[in-house]
Design a protein around this motif. Sequence first.
Motif, short mmCIF file in Angstrom:
data_model
loop_
_atom_site.label_atom_id
_atom_site.label_comp_id
_atom_site.label_asym_id
_atom_site.label_seq_id
_atom_site.Cartn_x
_atom_site.Cartn_y
_atom_site.Cartn_z
N SER A 119 4.15 6.29 -7.44
CA SER A 119 2.81 5.91 -7.90
C SER A 119 2.85 4.93 -9.07
O SER A 119 1.91 4.15 -9.28
CB SER A 119 1.99 7.15 -8.28
OG SER A 119 2.66 7.89 -9.28
N VAL A 171 4.63 5.44 2.27
CA VAL A 171 5.03 6.84 2.38
C VAL A 171 5.16 7.24 3.85
O VAL A 171 6.12 7.92 4.24
CB VAL A 171 4.04 7.77 1.65
CG1 VAL A 171 4.33 9.24 1.97
CG2 VAL A 171 4.11 7.54 0.14
N ALA A 172 4.21 6.81 4.68
CA ALA A 172 4.26 7.14 6.11
C ALA A 172 5.52 6.55 6.75
O ALA A 172 6.20 7.22 7.53
CB ALA A 172 3.01 6.61 6.80
N ASP A 193 0.22 4.55 0.62
CA ASP A 193 0.10 5.47 1.74
C ASP A 193 0.88 4.96 2.95
O ASP A 193 1.53 5.73 3.66
CB ASP A 193 -1.37 5.67 2.12
CG ASP A 193 -2.13 6.49 1.08
OD1 ASP A 193 -1.47 7.20 0.30
OD2 ASP A 193 -3.37 6.41 1.04
N THR A 194 0.80 3.66 3.18
CA THR A 194 1.52 3.07 4.32
C THR A 194 3.03 3.19 4.11
O THR A 194 3.77 3.53 5.04
CB THR A 194 1.13 1.59 4.50
OG1 THR A 194 -0.28 1.49 4.66
CG2 THR A 194 1.83 0.99 5.72
N GLN A 231 5.03 10.29 -2.87
CA GLN A 231 3.76 9.75 -3.37
C GLN A 231 3.75 9.79 -4.90
O GLN A 231 3.36 8.82 -5.56
CB GLN A 231 2.59 10.56 -2.81
CG GLN A 231 1.22 9.97 -3.07
CD GLN A 231 0.70 9.21 -1.87
OE1 GLN A 231 1.16 9.43 -0.76
NE2 GLN A 231 -0.24 8.32 -2.08
N ASP A 271 0.83 -1.20 0.00
CA ASP A 271 0.00 0.00 0.00
C ASP A 271 0.86 1.25 0.00
O ASP A 271 1.76 1.40 0.85
CB ASP A 271 -0.91 -0.01 1.24
CG ASP A 271 -1.77 1.24 1.33
OD1 ASP A 271 -2.67 1.40 0.50
OD2 ASP A 271 -1.50 2.07 2.23
#
Length: 215
Positions: free
Chosen positions: A178, A139-140, A136-137, A174, A134
Amino acid sequence: MSLLIKRSLVEQAVDQLRERIAQGAWAVGQRLPTEPELALELGISRNTVREAMRVLAFSGLVEVRQGDGSYLRTAQDPLQAVQAISRCTVEQARETRCILEAEAIGLAALRRTDDDLRDLREALERSCGHFHGDLDTYVACDLVFHQRLVDAAHNPALSELYRYFSSVVAAAVQHNMSALPRSQRVFDLHVQILDAIEQRDPDAAKRLSRALIES
């Protein structure tokens, strides 16, 4: 409707407190009035004051010390800096990262401690587990690794600046990540940067950091 009214009251309280700070009502480092005192002064509830202080603490203006009260951290509103950062172009963001992040990582190679290395390895291992998953995960997790790289320079000003800049870094990561499949070279650069820091090689650390930013 009540939630909208409550939010509006908090926003009004935040604006009033920001204005008083800007006008020099309190000196930097000074303890602010208590919640009951501010509630009476502003004509609002203690709950509204409490929420407003949380907003100011999050923005960096106020430091809340548990059991001791709230203190003015700075009279310069960090929100203005965050807003300016958010308006920068992709190229401006890249230039700023090269100046701020790469130089900080060079210092980290000279100043890192064994604890820093342990924390960096831990963050990188967590990122590795999400690199092909994932976005978003990932990137965090990646932001945690980059923040720890900068923190390893042991310069609080650099660390604080990078925290304000982290939203721009997140947007860049991000965008770059992508496309699928994700380039293994990008993750390998993270590993090589950590190796250079472990070996106390600032030139290699900066060169690899710039290569990562420009990838």
